[in-house]
Design an enzyme around this catalytic site. Structure first.
Site, PDB file in Angstrom:
ATOM      1  N   HIS A  29       0.703  -1.073  -0.251  1.00 53.45           N
ATOM      2  CA  HIS A  29      -0.034  -0.117   0.019  1.00 53.45           C
ATOM      3  C   HIS A  29       0.958   1.275  -0.053  1.00 53.45           C
ATOM      4  O   HIS A  29       0.452   2.381  -0.614  1.00 53.45           O
ATOM      5  CB  HIS A  29      -1.120   0.086   1.274  1.00 53.45           C
ATOM      6  CG  HIS A  29      -0.267   0.086   2.431  1.00 53.45           C
ATOM      7  ND1 HIS A  29       0.101  -1.060   3.086  1.00 53.45           N
ATOM      8  CD2 HIS A  29      -0.223   1.123   3.308  1.00 53.45           C
ATOM      9  CE1 HIS A  29       0.597  -0.577   4.283  1.00 53.45           C
ATOM     10  NE2 HIS A  29       0.676   0.691   4.327  1.00 53.45           N
ATOM     11  N   ASP A  30       2.043   1.282   0.707  1.00 54.95           N
ATOM     12  CA  ASP A  30       2.756   2.392   0.758  1.00 54.95           C
ATOM     13  C   ASP A  30       3.934   2.400  -0.010  1.00 54.95           C
ATOM     14  O   ASP A  30       4.960   3.127  -0.134  1.00 54.95           O
ATOM     15  CB  ASP A  30       3.418   2.544   1.981  1.00 54.95           C
ATOM     16  CG  ASP A  30       2.666   3.447   3.119  1.00 54.95           C
ATOM     17  OD1 ASP A  30       1.411   3.921   2.594  1.00 54.95           O
ATOM     18  OD2 ASP A  30       2.512   3.174   4.279  1.00 54.95           O
ATOM     19  N   LYS A  38       5.870   5.552  -1.389  1.00 55.24           N
ATOM     20  CA  LYS A  38       6.763   6.362  -0.488  1.00 55.24           C
ATOM     21  C   LYS A  38       8.267   6.325  -1.044  1.00 55.24           C
ATOM     22  O   LYS A  38       8.986   7.070  -0.592  1.00 55.24           O
ATOM     23  CB  LYS A  38       6.888   5.603   1.154  1.00 55.24           C
ATOM     24  CG  LYS A  38       5.446   6.192   1.739  1.00 55.24           C
ATOM     25  CD  LYS A  38       5.396   5.736   3.278  1.00 55.24           C
ATOM     26  CE  LYS A  38       4.028   6.444   4.018  1.00 55.24           C
ATOM     27  NZ  LYS A  38       4.160   5.957   5.305  1.00 55.24           N
ATOM     28  N   HIS A  52       2.057   9.801  -2.293  1.00 55.63           N
ATOM     29  CA  HIS A  52       2.396   8.414  -2.316  1.00 55.63           C
ATOM     30  C   HIS A  52       1.451   7.434  -2.948  1.00 55.63           C
ATOM     31  O   HIS A  52       1.767   6.441  -3.311  1.00 55.63           O
ATOM     32  CB  HIS A  52       3.115   7.968  -0.882  1.00 55.63           C
ATOM     33  CG  HIS A  52       1.930   7.548   0.052  1.00 55.63           C
ATOM     34  ND1 HIS A  52       1.438   8.706   0.846  1.00 55.63           N
ATOM     35  CD2 HIS A  52       1.579   6.505   0.667  1.00 55.63           C
ATOM     36  CE1 HIS A  52       0.800   8.253   1.655  1.00 55.63           C
ATOM     37  NE2 HIS A  52       0.810   6.737   1.447  1.00 55.63           N
ATOM     38  N   HIS A  60      -5.951   3.589  -0.093  1.00 51.89           N
ATOM     39  CA  HIS A  60      -5.909   3.197   1.485  1.00 51.89           C
ATOM     40  C   HIS A  60      -6.136   4.431   2.310  1.00 51.89           C
ATOM     41  O   HIS A  60      -6.273   4.288   3.592  1.00 51.89           O
ATOM     42  CB  HIS A  60      -4.643   2.696   1.845  1.00 51.89           C
ATOM     43  CG  HIS A  60      -3.228   3.220   1.725  1.00 51.89           C
ATOM     44  ND1 HIS A  60      -2.733   3.450   0.462  1.00 51.89           N
ATOM     45  CD2 HIS A  60      -2.611   3.776   2.724  1.00 51.89           C
ATOM     46  CE1 HIS A  60      -1.499   4.214   0.918  1.00 51.89           C
ATOM     47  NE2 HIS A  60      -1.347   4.220   2.164  1.00 51.89           N
ATOM     48  N   HIS A  61      -5.852   5.833   1.622  1.00 54.67           N
ATOM     49  CA  HIS A  61      -6.102   7.088   2.764  1.00 54.67           C
ATOM     50  C   HIS A  61      -7.260   7.710   2.210  1.00 54.67           C
ATOM     51  O   HIS A  61      -7.437   8.642   2.603  1.00 54.67           O
ATOM     52  CB  HIS A  61      -4.804   7.687   2.403  1.00 54.67           C
ATOM     53  CG  HIS A  61      -3.667   7.790   3.062  1.00 54.67           C
ATOM     54  ND1 HIS A  61      -3.778   7.320   4.547  1.00 54.67           N
ATOM     55  CD2 HIS A  61      -2.516   7.117   2.606  1.00 54.67           C
ATOM     56  CE1 HIS A  61      -2.492   6.856   4.611  1.00 54.67           C
ATOM     57  NE2 HIS A  61      -1.793   6.645   3.711  1.00 54.67           N
ATOM     58  N   ASP A 111      -3.783  -0.265   8.430  1.00 53.99           N
ATOM     59  CA  ASP A 111      -2.642   0.571   8.249  1.00 53.99           C
ATOM     60  C   ASP A 111      -2.603   1.581   9.536  1.00 53.99           C
ATOM     61  O   ASP A 111      -1.603   1.761  10.035  1.00 53.99           O
ATOM     62  CB  ASP A 111      -2.651   1.345   7.057  1.00 53.99           C
ATOM     63  CG  ASP A 111      -1.318   2.153   6.751  1.00 53.99           C
ATOM     64  OD1 ASP A 111      -0.326   1.802   7.029  1.00 53.99           O
ATOM     65  OD2 ASP A 111      -1.621   3.379   6.245  1.00 53.99           O
TER      66      ASP A 111
HETATM   67  P1  C2E Z   1       1.848   6.182   8.523  1.00 54.21           P
HETATM   68  O1  C2E Z   1       2.703   6.643   9.271  1.00 54.21           O
HETATM   69  O2  C2E Z   1       1.989   4.830   7.837  1.00 54.21           O
HETATM   70  O3  C2E Z   1       0.457   6.664   8.894  1.00 54.21           O
HETATM   71  C1  C2E Z   1      -0.720   6.025   8.251  1.00 54.21           C
HETATM   72  C2  C2E Z   1      -1.795   6.729   8.937  1.00 54.21           C
HETATM   73  O4  C2E Z   1      -2.136   6.405  10.195  1.00 54.21           O
HETATM   74  C3  C2E Z   1      -1.789   8.215   8.519  1.00 54.21           C
HETATM   75  O5  C2E Z   1      -2.393   8.650   7.343  1.00 54.21           O
HETATM   76  C4  C2E Z   1      -2.817   8.470   9.644  1.00 54.21           C
HETATM   77  O6  C2E Z   1      -4.327   8.287   9.185  1.00 54.21           O
HETATM   78  C5  C2E Z   1      -2.762   7.731  10.786  1.00 54.21           C
HETATM   79  N1  C2E Z   1      -1.852   8.023  11.896  1.00 54.21           N
HETATM   80  C6  C2E Z   1      -0.330   7.686  11.905  1.00 54.21           C
HETATM   81  N2  C2E Z   1      -0.095   8.729  13.140  1.00 54.21           N
HETATM   82  C7  C2E Z   1      -1.147   9.219  13.592  1.00 54.21           C
HETATM   83  C8  C2E Z   1      -1.365  10.014  14.814  1.00 54.21           C
HETATM   84  O7  C2E Z   1      -0.626  10.367  15.653  1.00 54.21           O
HETATM   85  N3  C2E Z   1      -2.625  10.600  14.802  1.00 54.21           N
HETATM   86  C9  C2E Z   1      -3.700  10.228  14.283  1.00 54.21           C
HETATM   87  N4  C2E Z   1      -4.926  10.714  14.495  1.00 54.21           N
HETATM   88  N5  C2E Z   1      -3.515   9.366  13.137  1.00 54.21           N
HETATM   89  C10 C2E Z   1      -2.233   8.818  12.882  1.00 54.21           C
HETATM   90  P2  C2E Z   1      -1.962  10.100   6.820  1.00 54.21           P
HETATM   91  O8  C2E Z   1      -2.189  11.212   8.093  1.00 54.21           O
HETATM   92  O9  C2E Z   1      -2.461  10.494   5.687  1.00 54.21           O
HETATM   93  O10 C2E Z   1      -0.179   9.951   6.882  1.00 54.21           O
HETATM   94  C11 C2E Z   1       0.294   9.291   5.797  1.00 54.21           C
HETATM   95  C12 C2E Z   1       1.703   9.314   5.908  1.00 54.21           C
HETATM   96  O11 C2E Z   1       2.346  10.655   6.042  1.00 54.21           O
HETATM   97  C13 C2E Z   1       2.252   8.549   7.216  1.00 54.21           C
HETATM   98  O12 C2E Z   1       1.981   7.268   7.059  1.00 54.21           O
HETATM   99  C14 C2E Z   1       3.661   9.045   7.343  1.00 54.21           C
HETATM  100  O13 C2E Z   1       4.443   8.377   6.575  1.00 54.21           O
HETATM  101  C15 C2E Z   1       3.396  10.452   6.853  1.00 54.21           C
HETATM  102  N6  C2E Z   1       3.221  11.464   7.813  1.00 54.21           N
HETATM  103  C16 C2E Z   1       1.837  11.979   8.355  1.00 54.21           C
HETATM  104  N7  C2E Z   1       2.059  12.855   9.376  1.00 54.21           N
HETATM  105  C17 C2E Z   1       3.444  13.133   9.624  1.00 54.21           C
HETATM  106  C18 C2E Z   1       4.034  13.512  10.533  1.00 54.21           C
HETATM  107  O14 C2E Z   1       3.649  14.552  11.232  1.00 54.21           O
HETATM  108  N8  C2E Z   1       5.515  13.780  10.448  1.00 54.21           N
HETATM  109  C19 C2E Z   1       6.040  12.859   9.509  1.00 54.21           C
HETATM  110  N9  C2E Z   1       7.291  12.813   9.521  1.00 54.21           N
HETATM  111  N10 C2E Z   1       5.367  12.139   8.730  1.00 54.21           N
HETATM  112  C20 C2E Z   1       4.106  12.089   8.933  1.00 54.21           C
HETATM  113 FE    FE Z   2      -0.157   5.324   3.151  1.00 53.18          FE
HETATM  114 FE    FE Z   3       1.514   2.233   5.982  1.00 54.06          FE
END
Ligand code: C2E
Ligand code: FE
Ligand code: FE
Ligand code: SIN
Ligand code: SIN
Ligand code: SIN
Length: 392
Positions: free
Chosen positions: A247-248, A251, A276, A302-303, A331
């Site tokens: 799915h990712d 990235k 991504h 997936h988003h 995820d």
């Molecule tokens: P990921 O780390 O695999 O996170 C996948 C999804 O899990 C996120 O999609 C979000 O829906 C949920 N998620 C992850 N952490 C949190 C959290 O702390 N609180 C909440 N409420 N949900 C959370 P999303 O937001 O579309 O983000 C996609 C990807 O973007 C993430 O994949 C990560 O790689 C990156 N990302 C998102 N926010 C940040 C951030 O603040 N800092 C960094 N470095 N990367 C981020």
């Molecule tokens: Fe993703």
């Molecule tokens: Fe993921």
């Protein structure tokens, strides 16, 4: 009666099997087949099973290759594996119509003569083999789609022709083949698919996402459990299990400065991060393989969110493919339950509370319910595939 080129020239005329012998043959082969993962060997066992059940001289199991619209067999008694156009010959006729073909004298049968220059007779001409009697029985997968056919040639009893009972037995073998072959083909495809992915990844540059390994494994297992719980057919659950880890994959094209940023992303950075999904879709969508087609859907969707506020398309409710809705929750659960460069892992209670709040918002309510129903197994998987204690 002797024909030096025929496989049958040294065979004694045989007697049809007694019911006890028939059962023995069926049990022996189905046990062998159940332990096989190689498509080639499964096809060979199936061909031999058909041959031994009805005492045909030759038996082949044909499969449709949807990518090329051909019929192919990797084993055919007396000949090398061959490919023919999907509509060629009597096998083609049977798979097109979905009806069995029953022929007791190939060379005097008008319908068969019409096809003389195609299919089986072309093989006869190459090999000097003489086809007299023939049975062809198409078979279907679990969804009812015709995926191939059994073909038996020449009967080894005194009668020299197949009986209606032979047809019934071959239909039995065919129905077994149809049910078994699809999952074998799927497993066969995994290896080829993995090679293709590695190649695709290599084109872009080495994979830099840190969330490989156990993250990917857990998301696959969670998705599979949820899909099963939702009553999705086994083969589709397997497909999702293989596809959801990708799915990712998009990235790999996100710059390190964003992907590995220890803190919160700016709006501009998050806009780049969101790509991504479309990048992953772009990488996978052109493959003809079912697994990669499924992976393309999962990468793309997936988003998306149930309430229509997700990305990249803003799809809503069941507009989002069920596989996208399942992978979404798998995820997020895994992202929240794990340390990330940008956040610490959450306690389980906090995650479950979020899921209740997001039921009908971010997530499909039925998928949330299915997730809750298999929570014990999900926790077991989380504990079984723990990350090592570092984030970089
Ligand atoms: P990921 O780390 O695999 O996170 C996948 C999804 O899990 C996120 O999609 C979000 O829906 C949920 N998620 C992850 N952490 C949190 C959290 O702390 N609180 C909440 N409420 N949900 C959370 P999303 O937001 O579309 O983000 C996609 C990807 O973007 C993430 O994949 C990560 O790689 C990156 N990302 C998102 N926010 C940040 C951030 O603040 N800092 C960094 N470095 N990367 C981020
Ligand atoms: Fe993703
Ligand atoms: Fe993921
Ligand atoms: C076998 O039993 O597999 C060998 C004989 C044949 O394929 O006809
Ligand atoms: C096959 O199963 O060999 C053809 C189908 C595919 O490559 O996806
Ligand atoms: C299912 O079989 O329920 C999933 C496939 C789909 O939604 O198209």
């Amino acid at each position: 009666m002797r024909n030096e080129n025929s496989m049958e020239h040294e065979q004694q005329r045989k007697e049809d099997l007694t019911p006890e012998q028939m059962l023995k043959v069926i049990f022996e082969y189905t046990a062998k087949i159940a332990n096989e993962r190689s498509l080639t060997r499964v096809l060979k066992h199936m061909a031999n099973m058909g041959r031994d059940m009805i005492l045909s001289d030759r038996c082949s199991v044909w499969l449709i290759d949807p990518a090329t619209d051909e019929l192919y067999t990797t084993v055919a008694h007396g000949v090398e594996g061959i490919r023919i156009p999907k509509n060629a010959g009597l096998v083609g006729h049977a798979v097109q119509t979905g009806m069995p073909v029953f022929i007791d004298n190939a060379y005097t049968n008008a319908e068969f003569r019409e096809m003389l220059d195609k299919g089986a007779v072309a093989v006869d001409q190459r090999t000097g083999y003489r086809t007299k009697a023939m049975l062809v029985v198409p078979f279907r997968n679990n969804e009812g789609v015709t995926i191939g056919a059994y073909q038996a040639i020449n009967k080894l009893t005194d009668a020299q022709v197949f009986s209606p009972q032979d047809l019934q037995y071959l239909e039995l073998a065919a129905s077994y083949a149809g049910k078994s072959l699809e999952s074998v083909m799927l497993h066969q495809e995994i290896e080829e698919t993995q090679k293709e992915i590695i190649y695709t990844m290599g084109e872009i540059g080495e994979s830099r996402s840190k969330e490989t390994g156990n993250h990917v494994k857990r998301v696959a297992e969670y998705s599979y459990l949820i899909a099963k719980r939702l009553g999705i057919p086994d083969e589709e659950c397997e497909l999702l299990k293989i596809a959801s880890p990708m799915h990712d994959i998009g990235k790999v094209a996100i710059p390190d400065s964003i992907l590995k940023k220890p803190g919160k992303l700016t709006d501009e950075e998050f806009d780049i991060m969101k790509t991504h999904t479309t990048i992953g879709y772009g990488l996978l969508k052109n493959s003809s393989r079912r697994i990669l087609k499924t992976a393309a859907i999962v990468a793309y969707e997936h988003h998306e969110k149930w309430n229509g506020k997700g990305y990249p398309l803003g799809l809503q409710g069941t507009e989002i493919h069920i596989f996208g809705r399942i992978t979404a929750i798998a995820d997020v659960f895994d992202a929240l339950a794990s340390d990330r460069v940008y956040k610490k892992a959450w306690e389980l209670d906090r995650i479950l509370q979020l899921f209740q709040e997001e039921r009908e918002q971010h997530f499909d309510p039925e998928v949330v319910d299915a997730f809750m129903d298999c929570l014990p197994e999900i926790i077991q998987i989380r504990d079984q595939y723990q990350d090592k204690m570092h984030t970089e």
